[in-house]
Write an enzyme that holds these catalytic residues in place. Structure first.
Site, short mmCIF file in Angstrom:
data_model
loop_
_atom_site.label_atom_id
_atom_site.label_comp_id
_atom_site.label_asym_id
_atom_site.label_seq_id
_atom_site.Cartn_x
_atom_site.Cartn_y
_atom_site.Cartn_z
N SER A 161 5.49 5.44 -6.28
CA SER A 161 4.64 5.55 -7.46
C SER A 161 5.36 6.43 -8.48
CB SER A 161 3.30 6.15 -7.05
OG SER A 161 2.51 6.40 -8.19
N LYS A 178 5.56 1.12 -8.37
CA LYS A 178 4.32 1.20 -9.16
C LYS A 178 4.59 2.16 -10.31
CE LYS A 178 0.16 3.87 -8.21
NZ LYS A 178 -0.92 4.10 -7.22
N LYS A 208 2.90 4.35 -13.52
CA LYS A 208 1.67 4.87 -14.10
C LYS A 208 1.64 4.51 -15.58
CE LYS A 208 -0.10 7.25 -10.62
NZ LYS A 208 -1.46 6.97 -10.11
N ASP A 211 -0.65 1.35 -12.58
CA ASP A 211 -1.87 2.10 -12.25
C ASP A 211 -2.31 2.88 -13.48
OD1 ASP A 211 -3.92 3.53 -11.11
OD2 ASP A 211 -2.69 4.56 -9.61
N GLU A 254 -3.92 -1.64 -11.21
CA GLU A 254 -4.79 -0.73 -10.46
C GLU A 254 -5.70 0.07 -11.38
OE1 GLU A 254 -2.46 1.65 -7.79
OE2 GLU A 254 -4.09 3.02 -7.32
N ASP A 269 -9.11 1.50 -7.06
CA ASP A 269 -8.80 2.74 -6.35
C ASP A 269 -10.04 3.64 -6.50
OD1 ASP A 269 -7.95 5.32 -5.67
OD2 ASP A 269 -6.07 5.27 -6.77
N LYS A 283 -7.79 4.93 0.28
CA LYS A 283 -7.38 6.32 0.51
C LYS A 283 -8.47 6.93 1.37
CE LYS A 283 -5.05 6.93 -3.95
NZ LYS A 283 -5.20 7.47 -5.32
N GLY A 295 -1.85 6.84 -1.99
CA GLY A 295 -1.33 8.17 -1.67
C GLY A 295 -1.85 9.20 -2.65
O1 OSB Z 1 -3.98 6.94 -8.37
O2 OSB Z 1 -2.76 6.41 -6.77
C1 OSB Z 1 -3.16 7.27 -7.54
C2 OSB Z 1 -1.26 10.56 -6.99
C3 OSB Z 1 -2.26 11.46 -7.23
C4 OSB Z 1 -3.50 11.00 -7.59
C5 OSB Z 1 -3.75 9.64 -7.72
C6 OSB Z 1 -2.76 8.72 -7.47
C7 OSB Z 1 -1.48 9.19 -7.13
C8 OSB Z 1 -0.34 8.32 -6.92
C9 OSB Z 1 0.79 8.87 -6.06
O3 OSB Z 1 -0.18 7.25 -7.45
C10 OSB Z 1 0.92 8.16 -4.77
C11 OSB Z 1 1.81 8.93 -3.82
O4 OSB Z 1 3.02 8.70 -3.86
O5 OSB Z 1 1.31 9.76 -3.05
MG MG Z 2 -4.42 4.90 -8.13
#
Ligand code: OSB
Ligand code: MG
Length: 368
Positions: free
Chosen positions: A135, A161, A163, A188, A213, A238, A262, A290
């Site tokens: 990510s 992925k 952001k 995302d 996402e 999510d 999660k 994650g």
């Molecule tokens: O939205 O998936 C998410 C990290 C912190 C809070 C929300 C998210 C994330 C990530 C990181 O996308 C995923 C990871 O590598 O742990």
């Molecule tokens: Mg997310």
């Protein structure tokens, strides 16, 4: 299992690189590590709340409060039989799912250690290694983003992925798609759009993305349905899925085609397993999300992702993508086929580097 003492470690760990999302930029990751002593065993759990209420309303501050003043008194000195027994005991506490999940993880670690079985086995996992991706946070420019993605692709990640947030999505995602025409790519938004401004996302629909996402607000399952009707790319939820019931609502409303699980967000691994099962029964693929976990939460994510309906790569990257020094002695490495091995030791299958834990500690509270 008689719960004899509970220790809360509020920690902050420097990230190897800042992580920026639509809700903010983190240079260090705060969380709460929960240590439970029971019948000669020690179980660990990770509460994935962090310093600010950006992802959802919980923070390390609210989690310390709820853990110490509300959850601990309900289980201290009690015989907690398993994860569902734990859930029943804390059912009167509304919300605070990340806090509950941290304790449930420690209960699972204890159960596994007592039975000398890895969590994978207790969950009915079917894989020894799971497909993973990375990510990538919001970068200064599309060029910088392509550079960062290139580094991750070169180190072996086969799924990326990125952001996004309003105004930083179309040029960025297009640039990455151009640089990597065949890579498994997804975005995302972390709830940064409303249905009215979601038109900005329309160009992404032609970039052959695996999924988009959580574009809309957390409490907007119905608006996600309206958006999904307009997009051929699968919408993945999510933040909106905070319980097995919400997974059912999303399925019944056709609000998404994929769900990110999660364990923290749904209140515990037991609830994550239920979401997995509901999705499996409805042919909805899931993947493991994650929260920049330490080695403790990462071990838990890998065990969960070994279950059969986790058919898309998870956000469970190698330890070196997050931390120079982790609080577990074990570090997770990326295999050449973009997978990470599922721990095989009893319980979570990790051991604690006490010195590292101590060096990251902001506050330690013993409840007994
Ligand atoms: O939205 O998936 C998410 C990290 C912190 C809070 C929300 C998210 C994330 C990530 C990181 O996308 C995923 C990871 O590598 O742990
Ligand atoms: Mg997310």
């Amino acid at each position: 299992m008689k719960i004899e003492s509970i220790t809360l470690h509020h920690i902050a760990m420097p990230l190897v690189a800042p992580f920026e999302t639509s809700f903010g930029r983190e240079t260090k990751r705060e969380c709460v590590i929960i240590e439970i002593h029971s019948e000669g065993l020690v179980g660990y759990g990770e509460c994935v709340a962090t310093h600010s209420p950006g992802y959802n309303y919980e923070t390390t501050g609210t989690a310390m409060h709820i853990l110490k003043d509300f959850i601990s008194p309900l289980i201290l000195g009690q015989d907690v039989k398993d994860a569902l027994d734990f859930q029943e005991r804390v059912i009167g506490i509304r919300g605070h799912l990340l806090a509950k999940a941290g304790v449930e993880m420690a209960v699972w670690d204890l159960l596994g250690k007592r039975e000398n079985k890895p969590l994978k086995e207790l969950f009915g996992g079917v894989r020894d290694k799971v497909e993973v991706g990375v990510s990538v946070g919001i970068q200064a420019s599309p060029e910088k983003l392509v550079e960062t993605v290139t580094d991750f692709v070169n180190s072996g990640y086969a799924r990326v992925k990125i952001k996004i947030k309003p105004g930083k999505e179309v040029a960025e995602t297009t640039a990455v798609r151009k640089a990597f025409p065949d890579i498994r790519l997804q975005v995302d938004a972390n709830s940064a759009y409303s249905l009215d401004d979601a038109d900005q996302l329309k160009p992404l629909d032609d970039l052959n993305l695996l999924l988009i996402e959580q574009p809309l607000f957390e409490d907007d399952i119905w608006d996600h349905h309206k958006l999904q009707e307009k997009f051929k790319t699968p919408i993945c939820l999510d933040e909106s899925i905070v319980s097995p019931r919400h997974a059912r609502y999303a399925i019944e409303m056709k609000a998404c085609k994929i769900i990110n699980i999660k364990a923290g967000r749904v209140g515990g691994l037991s609830q994550g397993i239920m979401v997995h099962d509901i999705c499996q029964q409805n042919n909805m693929p899931v993947w493991c999300g994650g929260m920049l976990e330490t080695g403790i939460g990462r071990a838990s994510n890998l065990a969960l992702a070994s279950m059969p309906n986790f058919t898309l790569p998870g956000d469970v990257s190698a330890s070196d993508r997050y931390y120079e020094k982790d609080i577990t002695n074990e570090r997770f490495v990326l295999n050449p086929d973009s997978t990470i091995d599922v721990p095989s030791g009893a319980g979570l299958g990790v051991t604690i580097d006490e010195d590292a834990l101590k060096s990251y500690t902001l506050a330690k509270v013993v409840v007994n």
